[in-house]
Design an enzyme around this catalytic site. Sequence first.
Site, short mmCIF file in Angstrom:
data_model
loop_
_atom_site.label_atom_id
_atom_site.label_comp_id
_atom_site.label_asym_id
_atom_site.label_seq_id
_atom_site.Cartn_x
_atom_site.Cartn_y
_atom_site.Cartn_z
CB SER A 186 -0.97 -0.01 1.19
OG SER A 186 -1.94 -1.02 0.99
CG HIS A 195 4.29 -1.08 9.52
ND1 HIS A 195 5.30 -0.42 8.87
CD2 HIS A 195 3.65 -1.81 8.57
CE1 HIS A 195 5.27 -0.73 7.59
NE2 HIS A 195 4.28 -1.58 7.38
#
Length: 166
Positions: free
Chosen positions: A57, A87
């Site tokens: 992504s 993250h």
Amino acid sequence: MAGFGEPGATPVEASGMTVGVVAARWHAELTDHMVERAVAAAAACGARATVARVAGSVELPVVAQALARRCDVVVALGVVVRGATAHFDYVCRSVTDGLTRIALDEGKPVAHGVLTVDTIEQARDRAGLPDSAEDKGWASTIAALDAALAVRQVATSANQRVGFGA
């Protein structure tokens, strides 16, 4: 997923428009299906789709920008599942900020079809599978094309005076 308030995803008349679809390869069993649904939505609207794939992504925005330079709209698709570290937050912020900047810089709709979820089950429920509650590949494509039509309408009516001084 809120589960309420969605405006619906009825095809719009977008003949001749082009849709750039960029999708992450992470969670391919879901993103592959989302891409299929995005391409089907483009076809249902009379638009032509071009598909590009990226690793994850975080890589979506740079390819989305390249697509925005040659397509009428862009649809970014991916799945980010929350883990035990920060993250998730960094990836989601990076993708959202990048896609928003591209839309504004290029003046074209960029649909954020990246599923940001706590569990893979939540992603499956939004990926447009036969038993899913939502279909983000389809809905994101319809939303982007609808926005492009609105931008065109505003551009064609720009010569008409509106407001108090009209």
